[in-house]
Design an enzyme around this catalytic site. Structure first.
Site, PDB file in Angstrom:
ATOM      1  N   ASP A 103       0.848  -1.202   0.000  1.00  0.00           N
ATOM      2  CA  ASP A 103       0.000   0.000   0.000  1.00  0.00           C
ATOM      3  C   ASP A 103       0.877   1.242   0.000  1.00  0.00           C
ATOM      4  OD1 ASP A 103      -2.157  -1.682   0.231  1.00  0.00           O
ATOM      5  OD2 ASP A 103      -2.316  -1.448   2.408  1.00  0.00           O
TER       6      ASP A 103
HETATM    7  N1  URA Z   1      -1.283  -5.903   3.918  1.00  0.00           N
HETATM    8  C1  URA Z   1      -1.770  -4.636   3.912  1.00  0.00           C
HETATM    9  O1  URA Z   1      -2.802  -4.350   4.491  1.00  0.00           O
HETATM   10  N2  URA Z   1      -1.067  -3.701   3.244  1.00  0.00           N
HETATM   11  C2  URA Z   1       0.098  -3.967   2.612  1.00  0.00           C
HETATM   12  O2  URA Z   1       0.713  -3.055   2.031  1.00  0.00           O
HETATM   13  C3  URA Z   1       0.599  -5.271   2.648  1.00  0.00           C
HETATM   14  C4  URA Z   1      -0.114  -6.227   3.293  1.00  0.00           C
END
Ligand code: URA
Length: 244
Positions: A103
């Protein structure tokens, strides 16, 4: 056979104009003789091409680890936001892609390569490589929460038959609290769903305040890399991924 200017471009040596100038100025030799024509053809397998004194050795596949900072997206192109490939500015990023996504606000280990087959294999459900996350939480997990997170829980995904698509078994270890006194846990997942860590913590009534990936398979985030820095994977790290 390949045109010399195209071959040099593949090494990320510069813009077309810069490459033309380098060739004109005699900075490139082919088999020991200055190569003065950008459109001459060379054999990538047998010709020895030297640029400013260094031999260019053709590498089919390249593998990097990036310590991804907050605010950067795990895409190859974006008009407005900085992408992870922008952070590999010194490399020829034309055919590179990240292995999966983090993310925008997640930090840590991102592997980037032009080995499409490896990307496909590491992300396929059959092989899904382990991923370990450091998670700073809003409040402590209870034993019941930990049990649910490890056994598998409903995070809102639905199977084709309408039943809940529970998360796969995971493993969790507790860390020390962070500097602000927030609980830290380490979670290892064997699959990769959209926003999975955040949704798993939400499903037990908690909230992720900070998230960082620290491992993929046997490849551990190199703590000597500052946020935004990258390095090549070592031969050992590459073979651990190829043999995963
Ligand atoms: N899980 C999440 O919620 N975000 C990420 O970036 C990776 C795994």
């Amino acid at each position: 056979m390949k045109r010399l200017d195209k071959y040099l471009a593949d090494f990320g040596i510069g813009t077309r104009k810069q490459i033309k100038d380098h060739i004109k100025n005699g900075a490139v030799t082919v088999n020991g003789a200055p190569a003065l024509k950008a459109d001459m053809h060379i054999d990538e397998n047998t010709d020895k091409v030297v640029f400013m004194g260094s031999e260019l050795v053709f590498e089919k596949f390249r593998y990097y680890m990036l310590n991804k900072p907050d605010g950067v997206i795990s895409a190859t192109k974006d008009g407005r936001t900085t992408t992870v490939l922008n952070l590999l500015g010194d490399e020829n990023t034309k055919d590179l892609s990240p292995v999966g996504r983090l993310d925008i606000d997640t930090e840590g280990l991102l592997i980037i390569t032009n080995d499409g087959q490896l990307i496909h294999r590491l992300l396929s459900p059959a092989h899904h490589v382990d991923k370990e996350y450091e998670i700073h939480l809003d409040h402590e997990l209870t034993d019941t929460d930990i049990d649910k997170l490890c056994k598998g829980l409903d995070i809102g995904d639905v199977k084709k038959d309408g039943s809940p698509d529970m998360t796969m078994p995971a493993s969790l270890r507790l860390g020390d609290n962070d500097n602000e006194g927030r609980p830290v846990v380490y979670l290892t997942l064997h699959e990769g769903r959209f926003h999975q860590v955040k949704r798993m913590m939400e499903a037990v009534g908690n909230k992720v305040l900070y998230l960082r990936r620290i491992r993929m398979g046997k490849v551990v985030l190199d703590e000597s890399l500052d946020l935004g820095e990258y390095r090549r994977l070592t031969d050992e790290e590459i073979s651990s991924l190829l043999n995963n």
